[in-house]
Motif scaffolding. Structure first.
Motif, PDB file in Angstrom:
ATOM      1  N   ILE A  27     -30.372 -31.400  32.559  1.00 56.42           N
ATOM      2  CA  ILE A  27     -31.185 -30.389  33.245  1.00 56.42           C
ATOM      3  C   ILE A  27     -30.294 -29.617  34.203  1.00 56.42           C
ATOM      4  O   ILE A  27     -29.212 -30.107  34.587  1.00 56.42           O
ATOM      5  CB  ILE A  27     -32.351 -30.999  34.044  1.00 56.42           C
ATOM      6  N   THR A  28     -30.752 -28.424  34.571  1.00 59.28           N
ATOM      7  CA  THR A  28     -30.107 -27.685  35.651  1.00 59.28           C
ATOM      8  C   THR A  28     -30.672 -28.258  36.934  1.00 59.28           C
ATOM      9  O   THR A  28     -31.756 -27.876  37.385  1.00 59.28           O
ATOM     10  CB  THR A  28     -30.374 -26.183  35.537  1.00 59.28           C
ATOM     11  N   PHE A  29     -29.971 -29.186  37.496  1.00 65.03           N
ATOM     12  CA  PHE A  29     -30.476 -30.038  38.577  1.00 65.03           C
ATOM     13  C   PHE A  29     -31.078 -29.235  39.723  1.00 65.03           C
ATOM     14  O   PHE A  29     -32.144 -29.553  40.231  1.00 65.03           O
ATOM     15  CB  PHE A  29     -29.309 -30.906  39.074  1.00 65.03           C
ATOM     16  N   SER A  30     -30.407 -28.160  40.096  1.00 66.06           N
ATOM     17  CA  SER A  30     -30.812 -27.400  41.271  1.00 66.06           C
ATOM     18  C   SER A  30     -32.119 -26.637  41.062  1.00 66.06           C
ATOM     19  O   SER A  30     -32.692 -26.135  42.023  1.00 66.06           O
ATOM     20  CB  SER A  30     -29.707 -26.425  41.667  1.00 66.06           C
ATOM     21  N   ASP A  31     -32.607 -26.562  39.842  1.00 65.92           N
ATOM     22  CA  ASP A  31     -33.821 -25.790  39.544  1.00 65.92           C
ATOM     23  C   ASP A  31     -35.112 -26.568  39.745  1.00 65.92           C
ATOM     24  O   ASP A  31     -36.198 -26.016  39.566  1.00 65.92           O
ATOM     25  CB  ASP A  31     -33.790 -25.308  38.090  1.00 65.92           C
ATOM     26  N   HIS A  32     -35.009 -27.853  40.100  1.00 67.08           N
ATOM     27  CA  HIS A  32     -36.197 -28.688  40.008  1.00 67.08           C
ATOM     28  C   HIS A  32     -36.526 -29.446  41.280  1.00 67.08           C
ATOM     29  O   HIS A  32     -35.628 -29.871  42.019  1.00 67.08           O
ATOM     30  CB  HIS A  32     -36.022 -29.700  38.874  1.00 67.08           C
ATOM     31  N   CYS A  33     -37.821 -29.626  41.485  1.00 66.00           N
ATOM     32  CA  CYS A  33     -38.303 -30.545  42.510  1.00 66.00           C
ATOM     33  C   CYS A  33     -38.075 -31.962  42.010  1.00 66.00           C
ATOM     34  O   CYS A  33     -38.329 -32.264  40.839  1.00 66.00           O
ATOM     35  CB  CYS A  33     -39.786 -30.302  42.764  1.00 66.00           C
ATOM     36  N   LYS A  50     -40.376 -36.672  48.122  1.00 65.27           N
ATOM     37  CA  LYS A  50     -40.010 -35.614  47.190  1.00 65.27           C
ATOM     38  C   LYS A  50     -39.233 -34.559  47.946  1.00 65.27           C
ATOM     39  O   LYS A  50     -39.345 -34.443  49.175  1.00 65.27           O
ATOM     40  CB  LYS A  50     -41.229 -35.006  46.490  1.00 65.27           C
ATOM     41  N   ILE A  51     -38.441 -33.792  47.194  1.00 60.36           N
ATOM     42  CA  ILE A  51     -37.586 -32.801  47.826  1.00 60.36           C
ATOM     43  C   ILE A  51     -37.557 -31.557  46.963  1.00 60.36           C
ATOM     44  O   ILE A  51     -37.384 -31.627  45.749  1.00 60.36           O
ATOM     45  CB  ILE A  51     -36.171 -33.372  48.076  1.00 60.36           C
ATOM     46  N   SER A  52     -37.732 -30.422  47.600  1.00 62.37           N
ATOM     47  CA  SER A  52     -37.772 -29.159  46.882  1.00 62.37           C
ATOM     48  C   SER A  52     -36.373 -28.702  46.501  1.00 62.37           C
ATOM     49  O   SER A  52     -35.363 -29.283  46.929  1.00 62.37           O
ATOM     50  CB  SER A  52     -38.452 -28.096  47.738  1.00 62.37           C
ATOM     51  N   ARG A  53     -36.328 -27.620  45.744  1.00 61.37           N
ATOM     52  CA  ARG A  53     -35.030 -27.066  45.336  1.00 61.37           C
ATOM     53  C   ARG A  53     -34.186 -26.672  46.546  1.00 61.37           C
ATOM     54  O   ARG A  53     -32.960 -26.783  46.533  1.00 61.37           O
ATOM     55  CB  ARG A  53     -35.236 -25.858  44.440  1.00 61.37           C
ATOM     56  N   ALA A  74     -24.521 -30.134  43.563  1.00 64.22           N
ATOM     57  CA  ALA A  74     -23.199 -30.025  42.937  1.00 64.22           C
ATOM     58  C   ALA A  74     -22.868 -31.270  42.122  1.00 64.22           C
ATOM     59  O   ALA A  74     -22.179 -31.194  41.103  1.00 64.22           O
ATOM     60  CB  ALA A  74     -22.137 -29.788  43.997  1.00 64.22           C
ATOM     61  N   LYS A  75     -23.367 -32.405  42.576  1.00 60.00           N
ATOM     62  CA  LYS A  75     -23.081 -33.671  41.898  1.00 60.00           C
ATOM     63  C   LYS A  75     -24.231 -34.141  41.014  1.00 60.00           C
ATOM     64  O   LYS A  75     -24.134 -35.182  40.360  1.00 60.00           O
ATOM     65  CB  LYS A  75     -22.756 -34.757  42.931  1.00 60.00           C
ATOM     66  N   ALA A  96     -37.900 -39.127  39.631  1.00 59.70           N
ATOM     67  CA  ALA A  96     -38.622 -38.279  38.696  1.00 59.70           C
ATOM     68  C   ALA A  96     -38.287 -36.824  38.966  1.00 59.70           C
ATOM     69  O   ALA A  96     -37.947 -36.446  40.094  1.00 59.70           O
ATOM     70  CB  ALA A  96     -40.125 -38.507  38.825  1.00 59.70           C
ATOM     71  N   ALA A  97     -38.406 -36.023  37.924  1.00 58.22           N
ATOM     72  CA  ALA A  97     -38.163 -34.599  38.032  1.00 58.22           C
ATOM     73  C   ALA A  97     -39.355 -33.836  37.463  1.00 58.22           C
ATOM     74  O   ALA A  97     -39.949 -34.245  36.459  1.00 58.22           O
ATOM     75  CB  ALA A  97     -36.893 -34.215  37.270  1.00 58.22           C
ATOM     76  N   ARG A  98     -39.683 -32.748  38.121  1.00 62.09           N
ATOM     77  CA  ARG A  98     -40.720 -31.871  37.597  1.00 62.09           C
ATOM     78  C   ARG A  98     -40.023 -30.763  36.822  1.00 62.09           C
ATOM     79  O   ARG A  98     -39.216 -30.022  37.385  1.00 62.09           O
ATOM     80  CB  ARG A  98     -41.568 -31.278  38.717  1.00 62.09           C
ATOM     81  N   LEU A  99     -40.319 -30.639  35.536  1.00 60.80           N
ATOM     82  CA  LEU A  99     -39.573 -29.729  34.676  1.00 60.80           C
ATOM     83  C   LEU A  99     -40.320 -28.439  34.361  1.00 60.80           C
ATOM     84  O   LEU A  99     -39.680 -27.422  34.074  1.00 60.80           O
ATOM     85  CB  LEU A  99     -39.212 -30.433  33.363  1.00 60.80           C
TER      86      LEU A  99
END
Length: 126
Positions: A27-33, A50-53, A74-75, A96-99
């Motif tokens: 996934i593009t990590f930075s795009d997701h909650c 939880k943490i926002s973009r 970045a990591k 978990a990631a919200r996609l």
């Protein structure tokens, strides 16, 4: 294929600390909650943090002031620093990631989270 892998669980005495990490791929990590949930046998999985973009963080009341969620885009890593642990914090912790949306949901509904890790066990003894 999205893959989330947790690490850092273990056993600790009450009052101690643990740091969990979650690595992501696919996934593009930075795009997701992103979030952390936990579950104990016989109980429903519950949201923890939880943490926002942009890095805005949210916590359930039971962990406020003790847990800190953070992300390193970045990591491609998500962390959960857990301090002042109590036996009630015992459980299997999942990242978990919200996609399907770039925004964090307002609640902790499980169906709103699309990708899950396999979980890491945290045991806090009294």
């Amino acid at each position: 294929q999205v893959q989330l892998v947790e690490s850092g669980g273990g056993s600790v005495q009450a009052g101690g600390s643990l740091k969990l990490s979650c690595g992501a791929s696919g996934i593009t990590f930075s795009d997701h909650c992103l979030s952390w949930f936990r579950q104990v046998p016989g109980k429903e999985r519950e949201g923890v943090a939880k943490i926002s973009r942009s890095g805005v963080d949210y916590y359930v009341d039971s962990v406020k002031g003790r847990f800190t969620i953070s992300r390193d885009n970045a990591k491609n890593t998500l962390d959960l620093q857990m301090d002042s642990l109590t036996p009630d914090d015992t459980g299997t912790y999942y990242c978990a990631a919200r996609l399907d949306s770039k925004f964090c949901p307002s609640g902790w509904t499980l169906d709103l989270w699309d990708a899950w890790g396999q979980g890491t066990q945290v045991t806090v003894s009294s």
